[in-house]
Scaffold this motif. Structure first.
Motif, PDB file in Angstrom:
ATOM      1  N   GLY A  12      38.504  14.103 -20.513  1.00 28.14           N
ATOM      2  CA  GLY A  12      38.354  13.923 -18.958  1.00 28.14           C
ATOM      3  C   GLY A  12      39.076  15.087 -18.488  1.00 28.14           C
ATOM      4  O   GLY A  12      38.601  15.836 -17.502  1.00 28.14           O
ATOM      5  N   VAL A  13      40.215  15.493 -19.220  1.00 29.13           N
ATOM      6  CA  VAL A  13      40.996  16.731 -18.593  1.00 29.13           C
ATOM      7  C   VAL A  13      40.324  17.812 -18.960  1.00 29.13           C
ATOM      8  O   VAL A  13      40.333  18.922 -18.429  1.00 29.13           O
ATOM      9  CB  VAL A  13      42.550  16.551 -19.252  1.00 29.13           C
ATOM     10  CG1 VAL A  13      43.137  18.102 -19.316  1.00 29.13           C
ATOM     11  CG2 VAL A  13      43.253  15.471 -18.865  1.00 29.13           C
ATOM     12  N   LEU A  14      39.517  18.035 -20.110  1.00 30.69           N
ATOM     13  CA  LEU A  14      38.798  19.248 -20.632  1.00 30.69           C
ATOM     14  C   LEU A  14      37.823  19.410 -19.670  1.00 30.69           C
ATOM     15  O   LEU A  14      37.539  20.861 -19.434  1.00 30.69           O
ATOM     16  CB  LEU A  14      38.252  19.143 -21.991  1.00 30.69           C
ATOM     17  CG  LEU A  14      37.693  20.064 -22.431  1.00 30.69           C
ATOM     18  CD1 LEU A  14      38.349  21.065 -22.789  1.00 30.69           C
ATOM     19  CD2 LEU A  14      36.929  19.611 -23.967  1.00 30.69           C
ATOM     20  N   GLU A  15      37.289  18.476 -19.293  1.00 30.46           N
ATOM     21  CA  GLU A  15      35.897  18.653 -18.432  1.00 30.46           C
ATOM     22  C   GLU A  15      36.311  19.119 -16.745  1.00 30.46           C
ATOM     23  O   GLU A  15      36.023  20.101 -16.352  1.00 30.46           O
ATOM     24  CB  GLU A  15      35.293  17.387 -18.110  1.00 30.46           C
ATOM     25  CG  GLU A  15      34.470  17.080 -19.378  1.00 30.46           C
ATOM     26  CD  GLU A  15      33.344  18.213 -19.678  1.00 30.46           C
ATOM     27  OE1 GLU A  15      32.661  18.631 -18.989  1.00 30.46           O
ATOM     28  OE2 GLU A  15      33.164  18.223 -20.913  1.00 30.46           O
ATOM     29  N   ILE A  16      37.616  18.892 -16.404  1.00 29.47           N
ATOM     30  CA  ILE A  16      38.138  18.953 -15.304  1.00 29.47           C
ATOM     31  C   ILE A  16      38.453  20.352 -15.210  1.00 29.47           C
ATOM     32  O   ILE A  16      38.478  21.267 -14.278  1.00 29.47           O
ATOM     33  CB  ILE A  16      39.223  17.975 -14.525  1.00 29.47           C
ATOM     34  CG1 ILE A  16      38.697  16.648 -14.226  1.00 29.47           C
ATOM     35  CG2 ILE A  16      39.999  18.514 -13.576  1.00 29.47           C
ATOM     36  CD1 ILE A  16      39.679  15.489 -14.176  1.00 29.47           C
ATOM     37  N   LEU A  17      39.315  20.642 -16.401  1.00 27.70           N
ATOM     38  CA  LEU A  17      40.218  22.018 -16.499  1.00 27.70           C
ATOM     39  C   LEU A  17      39.060  23.113 -16.582  1.00 27.70           C
ATOM     40  O   LEU A  17      39.260  24.470 -16.170  1.00 27.70           O
ATOM     41  CB  LEU A  17      41.293  22.165 -17.260  1.00 27.70           C
ATOM     42  CG  LEU A  17      42.363  21.332 -16.888  1.00 27.70           C
ATOM     43  CD1 LEU A  17      43.554  21.345 -17.952  1.00 27.70           C
ATOM     44  CD2 LEU A  17      42.992  21.787 -15.692  1.00 27.70           C
ATOM     45  N   ARG A  18      38.087  22.744 -17.231  1.00 35.61           N
ATOM     46  CA  ARG A  18      36.988  23.779 -17.694  1.00 35.61           C
ATOM     47  C   ARG A  18      36.409  24.119 -16.359  1.00 35.61           C
ATOM     48  O   ARG A  18      36.116  25.452 -16.386  1.00 35.61           O
ATOM     49  CB  ARG A  18      36.097  23.257 -18.518  1.00 35.61           C
ATOM     50  CG  ARG A  18      34.790  24.036 -19.218  1.00 35.61           C
ATOM     51  CD  ARG A  18      34.009  23.443 -20.130  1.00 35.61           C
ATOM     52  NE  ARG A  18      33.477  22.234 -19.525  1.00 35.61           N
ATOM     53  CZ  ARG A  18      32.047  22.237 -19.240  1.00 35.61           C
ATOM     54  NH1 ARG A  18      31.297  23.414 -19.112  1.00 35.61           N
ATOM     55  NH2 ARG A  18      31.652  20.955 -18.671  1.00 35.61           N
ATOM     56  N   HIS A  19      35.877  23.488 -15.356  1.00 34.00           N
ATOM     57  CA  HIS A  19      35.290  23.644 -14.316  1.00 34.00           C
ATOM     58  C   HIS A  19      36.149  24.585 -13.244  1.00 34.00           C
ATOM     59  O   HIS A  19      35.961  25.220 -12.449  1.00 34.00           O
ATOM     60  CB  HIS A  19      34.907  22.220 -13.432  1.00 34.00           C
ATOM     61  CG  HIS A  19      33.660  21.714 -14.220  1.00 34.00           C
ATOM     62  ND1 HIS A  19      32.322  22.364 -14.278  1.00 34.00           N
ATOM     63  CD2 HIS A  19      33.624  20.457 -14.777  1.00 34.00           C
ATOM     64  CE1 HIS A  19      31.443  21.652 -15.015  1.00 34.00           C
ATOM     65  NE2 HIS A  19      31.981  20.342 -15.471  1.00 34.00           N
ATOM     66  N   LEU A  20      37.431  24.068 -13.238  1.00 34.67           N
ATOM     67  CA  LEU A  20      38.552  24.607 -12.425  1.00 34.67           C
ATOM     68  C   LEU A  20      38.891  25.951 -12.937  1.00 34.67           C
ATOM     69  O   LEU A  20      39.120  27.019 -12.061  1.00 34.67           O
ATOM     70  CB  LEU A  20      39.754  23.887 -12.231  1.00 34.67           C
ATOM     71  CG  LEU A  20      39.434  22.300 -11.482  1.00 34.67           C
ATOM     72  CD1 LEU A  20      40.724  21.505 -11.476  1.00 34.67           C
ATOM     73  CD2 LEU A  20      38.919  22.689  -9.889  1.00 34.67           C
ATOM     74  N   ALA A  21      39.098  26.162 -14.119  1.00 29.53           N
ATOM     75  CA  ALA A  21      39.790  27.260 -14.586  1.00 29.53           C
ATOM     76  C   ALA A  21      39.188  28.276 -15.753  1.00 29.53           C
ATOM     77  O   ALA A  21      39.650  29.077 -16.178  1.00 29.53           O
ATOM     78  CB  ALA A  21      41.279  26.941 -14.983  1.00 29.53           C
ATOM     79  N   ILE A  26      40.099  25.352 -20.723  1.00 33.16           N
ATOM     80  CA  ILE A  26      40.027  24.848 -22.058  1.00 33.16           C
ATOM     81  C   ILE A  26      41.233  24.869 -22.899  1.00 33.16           C
ATOM     82  O   ILE A  26      41.682  23.815 -23.741  1.00 33.16           O
ATOM     83  CB  ILE A  26      38.654  25.289 -22.937  1.00 33.16           C
ATOM     84  CG1 ILE A  26      37.710  25.010 -21.875  1.00 33.16           C
ATOM     85  CG2 ILE A  26      38.669  25.045 -24.362  1.00 33.16           C
ATOM     86  CD1 ILE A  26      36.402  25.980 -22.490  1.00 33.16           C
ATOM     87  N   ILE A  27      42.175  25.924 -22.920  1.00 34.80           N
ATOM     88  CA  ILE A  27      43.221  26.149 -23.555  1.00 34.80           C
ATOM     89  C   ILE A  27      44.279  25.234 -23.425  1.00 34.80           C
ATOM     90  O   ILE A  27      45.049  24.724 -24.015  1.00 34.80           O
ATOM     91  CB  ILE A  27      43.839  27.696 -23.530  1.00 34.80           C
ATOM     92  CG1 ILE A  27      42.684  28.528 -24.267  1.00 34.80           C
ATOM     93  CG2 ILE A  27      45.056  27.713 -24.089  1.00 34.80           C
ATOM     94  CD1 ILE A  27      43.035  29.798 -24.020  1.00 34.80           C
ATOM     95  N   TRP A  28      44.465  25.060 -21.990  1.00 35.52           N
ATOM     96  CA  TRP A  28      45.502  24.191 -21.389  1.00 35.52           C
ATOM     97  C   TRP A  28      45.168  22.670 -21.282  1.00 35.52           C
ATOM     98  O   TRP A  28      46.244  21.801 -21.515  1.00 35.52           O
ATOM     99  CB  TRP A  28      45.788  24.599 -19.993  1.00 35.52           C
ATOM    100  CG  TRP A  28      46.929  25.537 -19.924  1.00 35.52           C
ATOM    101  CD1 TRP A  28      46.323  27.196 -19.659  1.00 35.52           C
ATOM    102  CD2 TRP A  28      48.117  25.583 -20.165  1.00 35.52           C
ATOM    103  NE1 TRP A  28      47.585  27.953 -19.797  1.00 35.52           N
ATOM    104  CE2 TRP A  28      48.714  27.087 -19.818  1.00 35.52           C
ATOM    105  CE3 TRP A  28      49.242  24.579 -19.884  1.00 35.52           C
ATOM    106  CZ2 TRP A  28      49.892  27.306 -20.053  1.00 35.52           C
ATOM    107  CZ3 TRP A  28      50.336  24.985 -20.232  1.00 35.52           C
ATOM    108  CH2 TRP A  28      50.841  26.356 -20.033  1.00 35.52           C
ATOM    109  N   ALA A  29      43.927  22.196 -21.809  1.00 29.64           N
ATOM    110  CA  ALA A  29      43.464  20.847 -21.753  1.00 29.64           C
ATOM    111  C   ALA A  29      44.432  20.133 -22.797  1.00 29.64           C
ATOM    112  O   ALA A  29      44.744  19.041 -22.415  1.00 29.64           O
ATOM    113  CB  ALA A  29      42.189  20.890 -21.928  1.00 29.64           C
ATOM    114  N   GLN A  30      44.870  20.678 -23.990  1.00 26.22           N
ATOM    115  CA  GLN A  30      45.379  19.698 -24.972  1.00 26.22           C
ATOM    116  C   GLN A  30      46.760  19.379 -24.458  1.00 26.22           C
ATOM    117  O   GLN A  30      47.277  18.470 -24.617  1.00 26.22           O
ATOM    118  CB  GLN A  30      45.628  20.596 -26.177  1.00 26.22           C
ATOM    119  CG  GLN A  30      46.129  19.854 -27.228  1.00 26.22           C
ATOM    120  CD  GLN A  30      45.344  18.553 -27.838  1.00 26.22           C
ATOM    121  OE1 GLN A  30      44.108  19.038 -28.049  1.00 26.22           O
ATOM    122  NE2 GLN A  30      45.840  17.717 -28.213  1.00 26.22           N
ATOM    123  N   ALA A  31      47.501  20.350 -23.824  1.00 21.25           N
ATOM    124  CA  ALA A  31      48.922  20.374 -23.424  1.00 21.25           C
ATOM    125  C   ALA A  31      48.942  19.278 -22.165  1.00 21.25           C
ATOM    126  O   ALA A  31      49.846  18.530 -22.154  1.00 21.25           O
ATOM    127  CB  ALA A  31      49.514  21.573 -23.013  1.00 21.25           C
TER     128      ALA A  31
END
Length: 55
Positions: A12-21, A26-31
């Motif tokens: 979920g975080v990966l998809e949201i952050l991929r669209h936003l940033a 993608i890099i920040w999704a893990q953290a």
């Protein structure tokens, strides 16, 4: 906790952050998913032990 972190929260975080940033998201999704999982674990801990203390 591991399944929720790697499966549900991370995806979920990966998809949201991929669209936003873009790539930076993608890099920040893990953290970010680690932080959310930590908060979820803390909330579960507090709920379980508060429930046991009231009995």
């Amino acid at each position: 906790m591991s399944i929720s972190r790697q499966g549900v929260i991370y995806w979920g975080v990966l998809e949201i952050l991929r669209h936003l940033a873009g790539y930076t998201g993608i890099i920040w999704a893990q953290a970010v998913s680690d932080i959310i999982t930590c908060l979820l674990g803390y909330l579960l801990y507090k709920l379980i032990f508060n429930w046991q203390d009231k009995k």
